[in-house]
Design a protein around this motif. Structure first.
Motif, PDB file in Angstrom:
ATOM      1  N   TRP A 142       1.247  -1.018   0.157  1.00 28.34           N
ATOM      2  CA  TRP A 142       0.257   0.094  -0.065  1.00 28.34           C
ATOM      3  C   TRP A 142       0.815   1.216   0.266  1.00 28.34           C
ATOM      4  O   TRP A 142       0.387   2.255  -0.831  1.00 28.34           O
ATOM      5  CB  TRP A 142      -1.146  -0.050   1.191  1.00 28.34           C
ATOM      6  N   GLN A 143       2.117   1.202   0.671  1.00 32.60           N
ATOM      7  CA  GLN A 143       2.761   1.884   0.935  1.00 32.60           C
ATOM      8  C   GLN A 143       3.545   2.122   0.296  1.00 32.60           C
ATOM      9  O   GLN A 143       4.562   3.435  -0.887  1.00 32.60           O
ATOM     10  CB  GLN A 143       3.656   2.814   2.300  1.00 32.60           C
ATOM     11  N   LYS A 144       3.684   1.437  -0.996  1.00 33.85           N
ATOM     12  CA  LYS A 144       4.589   1.517  -2.181  1.00 33.85           C
ATOM     13  C   LYS A 144       3.839   1.106  -3.426  1.00 33.85           C
ATOM     14  O   LYS A 144       4.929   0.320  -4.717  1.00 33.85           O
ATOM     15  CB  LYS A 144       5.693   0.221  -2.024  1.00 33.85           C
ATOM     16  N   GLY A 145       3.241   2.202  -4.155  1.00 34.28           N
ATOM     17  CA  GLY A 145       1.983   1.760  -4.872  1.00 34.28           C
ATOM     18  C   GLY A 145       1.244   1.028  -5.299  1.00 34.28           C
ATOM     19  O   GLY A 145       0.138   1.392  -6.338  1.00 34.28           O
ATOM     20  N   ALA A 146       0.336   0.327  -3.696  1.00 33.83           N
ATOM     21  CA  ALA A 146      -1.189   0.020  -4.260  1.00 33.83           C
ATOM     22  C   ALA A 146      -2.280   1.053  -3.984  1.00 33.83           C
ATOM     23  O   ALA A 146      -3.639   0.506  -4.166  1.00 33.83           O
ATOM     24  CB  ALA A 146      -1.235  -1.618  -2.820  1.00 33.83           C
ATOM     25  N   GLN A 147      -1.681   2.242  -3.463  1.00 34.67           N
ATOM     26  CA  GLN A 147      -2.963   2.685  -3.010  1.00 34.67           C
ATOM     27  C   GLN A 147      -3.690   3.346  -4.624  1.00 34.67           C
ATOM     28  O   GLN A 147      -4.584   3.696  -4.810  1.00 34.67           O
ATOM     29  CB  GLN A 147      -2.068   4.174  -2.484  1.00 34.67           C
ATOM     30  N   GLN A 148      -2.482   2.936  -5.548  1.00 40.02           N
ATOM     31  CA  GLN A 148      -2.739   3.966  -6.859  1.00 40.02           C
ATOM     32  C   GLN A 148      -3.506   2.549  -8.115  1.00 40.02           C
ATOM     33  O   GLN A 148      -4.434   2.592  -8.623  1.00 40.02           O
ATOM     34  CB  GLN A 148      -2.105   4.372  -8.262  1.00 40.02           C
ATOM     35  N   TRP A 149      -3.603   1.352  -7.060  1.00 47.66           N
ATOM     36  CA  TRP A 149      -4.109  -0.281  -8.300  1.00 47.66           C
ATOM     37  C   TRP A 149      -5.966   0.129  -8.125  1.00 47.66           C
ATOM     38  O   TRP A 149      -6.280   0.982  -7.255  1.00 47.66           O
ATOM     39  CB  TRP A 149      -3.942  -1.072  -7.610  1.00 47.66           C
ATOM     40  N   THR A 150      -6.119  -1.106  -9.032  1.00 49.19           N
ATOM     41  CA  THR A 150      -7.737  -1.197  -9.167  1.00 49.19           C
ATOM     42  C   THR A 150      -8.017  -2.112  -7.901  1.00 49.19           C
ATOM     43  O   THR A 150      -7.350  -2.977  -7.775  1.00 49.19           O
ATOM     44  CB  THR A 150      -8.079  -1.771 -10.255  1.00 49.19           C
ATOM     45  N   ALA A 151      -9.021  -2.160  -7.542  1.00 51.31           N
ATOM     46  CA  ALA A 151      -9.416  -2.926  -6.469  1.00 51.31           C
ATOM     47  C   ALA A 151      -9.110  -4.185  -6.688  1.00 51.31           C
ATOM     48  O   ALA A 151      -8.645  -5.574  -6.283  1.00 51.31           O
ATOM     49  CB  ALA A 151     -11.347  -2.549  -6.132  1.00 51.31           C
ATOM     50  N   THR A 152      -9.428  -5.011  -8.314  1.00 49.28           N
ATOM     51  CA  THR A 152      -8.856  -5.858  -8.965  1.00 49.28           C
ATOM     52  C   THR A 152      -7.484  -6.389  -9.036  1.00 49.28           C
ATOM     53  O   THR A 152      -7.524  -7.498  -7.975  1.00 49.28           O
ATOM     54  CB  THR A 152      -9.346  -6.393 -10.478  1.00 49.28           C
ATOM     55  N   LYS A 153      -6.835  -5.528  -9.186  1.00 46.55           N
ATOM     56  CA  LYS A 153      -5.202  -5.610  -9.259  1.00 46.55           C
ATOM     57  C   LYS A 153      -5.042  -5.936  -7.321  1.00 46.55           C
ATOM     58  O   LYS A 153      -4.224  -6.513  -7.150  1.00 46.55           O
ATOM     59  CB  LYS A 153      -4.935  -4.655  -9.542  1.00 46.55           C
ATOM     60  N   ARG A 154      -5.443  -4.635  -5.979  1.00 42.66           N
ATOM     61  CA  ARG A 154      -5.292  -5.440  -4.885  1.00 42.66           C
ATOM     62  C   ARG A 154      -5.579  -7.174  -4.649  1.00 42.66           C
ATOM     63  O   ARG A 154      -4.784  -7.595  -4.185  1.00 42.66           O
ATOM     64  CB  ARG A 154      -5.562  -4.717  -4.506  1.00 42.66           C
ATOM     65  N   LYS A 155      -7.083  -6.856  -5.256  1.00 42.39           N
ATOM     66  CA  LYS A 155      -7.784  -8.474  -4.315  1.00 42.39           C
ATOM     67  C   LYS A 155      -6.919  -9.406  -5.698  1.00 42.39           C
ATOM     68  O   LYS A 155      -6.903 -10.561  -4.573  1.00 42.39           O
ATOM     69  CB  LYS A 155      -9.095  -8.500  -5.292  1.00 42.39           C
ATOM     70  N   GLU A 156      -6.543  -9.547  -6.434  1.00 41.33           N
ATOM     71  CA  GLU A 156      -4.978 -10.134  -6.846  1.00 41.33           C
ATOM     72  C   GLU A 156      -3.550 -10.946  -6.715  1.00 41.33           C
ATOM     73  O   GLU A 156      -3.683 -11.739  -6.088  1.00 41.33           O
ATOM     74  CB  GLU A 156      -5.569  -9.666  -8.415  1.00 41.33           C
ATOM     75  N   PHE A 157      -3.660  -9.352  -5.832  1.00 42.13           N
ATOM     76  CA  PHE A 157      -1.868  -9.298  -4.980  1.00 42.13           C
ATOM     77  C   PHE A 157      -2.003 -10.064  -3.955  1.00 42.13           C
ATOM     78  O   PHE A 157      -1.287 -11.343  -3.719  1.00 42.13           O
ATOM     79  CB  PHE A 157      -1.557  -7.722  -5.357  1.00 42.13           C
ATOM     80  N   ALA A 158      -3.171 -10.117  -3.299  1.00 37.14           N
ATOM     81  CA  ALA A 158      -3.731 -10.330  -1.421  1.00 37.14           C
ATOM     82  C   ALA A 158      -3.689 -12.051  -1.937  1.00 37.14           C
ATOM     83  O   ALA A 158      -4.061 -12.516  -0.879  1.00 37.14           O
ATOM     84  CB  ALA A 158      -4.606  -9.621  -1.362  1.00 37.14           C
ATOM     85  N   ASN A 159      -4.450 -12.854  -3.103  1.00 35.82           N
ATOM     86  CA  ASN A 159      -4.424 -13.776  -3.431  1.00 35.82           C
ATOM     87  C   ASN A 159      -3.481 -14.924  -4.080  1.00 35.82           C
ATOM     88  O   ASN A 159      -3.569 -16.089  -4.401  1.00 35.82           O
ATOM     89  CB  ASN A 159      -5.531 -14.801  -3.597  1.00 35.82           C
ATOM     90  N   ASP A 160      -2.233 -14.190  -4.530  1.00 35.12           N
ATOM     91  CA  ASP A 160      -1.714 -14.767  -4.992  1.00 35.12           C
ATOM     92  C   ASP A 160      -1.124 -15.642  -5.012  1.00 35.12           C
ATOM     93  O   ASP A 160      -0.526 -15.441  -3.935  1.00 35.12           O
ATOM     94  CB  ASP A 160      -0.388 -13.492  -6.002  1.00 35.12           C
ATOM     95  N   PRO A 161      -0.220 -16.805  -5.173  1.00 39.19           N
ATOM     96  CA  PRO A 161       0.101 -18.096  -4.666  1.00 39.19           C
ATOM     97  C   PRO A 161       1.603 -17.523  -4.385  1.00 39.19           C
ATOM     98  O   PRO A 161       2.247 -18.376  -3.180  1.00 39.19           O
ATOM     99  CB  PRO A 161      -0.510 -18.818  -5.560  1.00 39.19           C
ATOM    100  N   LEU A 162       2.000 -16.990  -5.520  1.00 42.12           N
ATOM    101  CA  LEU A 162       3.571 -16.425  -5.052  1.00 42.12           C
ATOM    102  C   LEU A 162       4.140 -14.948  -4.370  1.00 42.12           C
ATOM    103  O   LEU A 162       4.909 -15.625  -3.940  1.00 42.12           O
ATOM    104  CB  LEU A 162       4.056 -15.850  -6.456  1.00 42.12           C
ATOM    105  N   ASN A 163       3.132 -14.685  -3.069  1.00 46.34           N
ATOM    106  CA  ASN A 163       3.160 -14.272  -2.418  1.00 46.34           C
ATOM    107  C   ASN A 163       2.575 -14.241  -0.996  1.00 46.34           C
ATOM    108  O   ASN A 163       2.513 -13.670   0.017  1.00 46.34           O
ATOM    109  CB  ASN A 163       2.476 -12.808  -3.388  1.00 46.34           C
TER     110      ASN A 163
END
Length: 224
Positions: A142-163
């Protein structure tokens, strides 16, 4: 199932983390079933060099809900993300009857962060002993770019098995939302794989790093 297809892609990414000249990380870079791999230091350094370096933005406005419902079934395989990751990372897992091998009720974790063997048992007082860590924390993103993301991209990031990685619960709490400049796994043998995978995630989602974080990552890779 779509998630299994996704894990094939993740396995391919892990192959990219293996190769000559790396340090045996004991536990695979994907944290999966205690498999062994080697971190490709050159590849990690190349990706690190391409990450944007700038200061941390204010945490103002951060809310877990802005990354979607916790452990959503984003791949629509009938299992939420937490259970998908437990199924991937535990061994000898057992499932709640009638859930089509979805709800994990017990298993054994070879914890990559500490090296401990942890017996997982689902329950009000025991489930927290194994937690699912976001290698790149949501607050950090959030402090390094995610504030500007779409809600869809943030949801993908939060549930990405790579992360995502099943780990020792208390250590996950200790890590909190720290980046590599302020927290690293106490098990030194896993630090190269840990940092390399954070770099992979940040490169995939264009999450920037601070100068202190970049220097910390570089030091870890220098010791591999």
């Amino acid at each position: 199932m779509r998630f299994r297809v996704g894990l094939v892609g993740l396995a391919a990414a892990v192959v990219g983390l293996t190769g000559c000249g790396g340090l045996d990380a004991q536990t695979g870079a994907d944290g999966n079933k205690g498999t062994s791999s080697k971190t490709d230091v050159g590849d990690a350094r190349a990706k690190l060099a391409k990450l944007t370096v700038k200061g941390r933005a204010p945490r103002t406005g951060f809310d877990r809900d802005k990354f979607g419902p916790a452990w959503a079934d984003v791949d629509r395989n009938g299992c939420d993300t937490r259970n998908d990751v437990l199924k991937r990372d535990l061994r000898d897992e057992k499932f709640r009857p009638g859930t089509h091998d979805c709800v994990v009720v017990s298993g054994v974790l070879e914890d990559p962060y500490s090296g401990k063997t942890i017996t997982f048992k689902r329950g009000q007082d025991t489930s927290s002993e194994v937690q699912i860590d976001h290698l790149v924390p949501l607050s950090d993103a959030w402090q390094k770019g995610a504030q500007q993301w779409t809600a869809t991209k943030r949801k993908e990031f939060a549930n990405d098995p790579l992360n995502l990685l099943a780990v020792d619960g208390p250590l996950n709490g200790q890590k909190s939302d720290s980046d590599a400049a302020t927290w690293l796994p106490p098990r030194r043998a896993y630090r190269c794989a840990y940092v390399a995978r954070q770099i992979d995630v940040k490169a995939k989602y264009d999450v920037w790093v601070t100068s202190a974080e970049r220097d910390a990552m570089d030091r870890v890779l220098g010791s591999c």
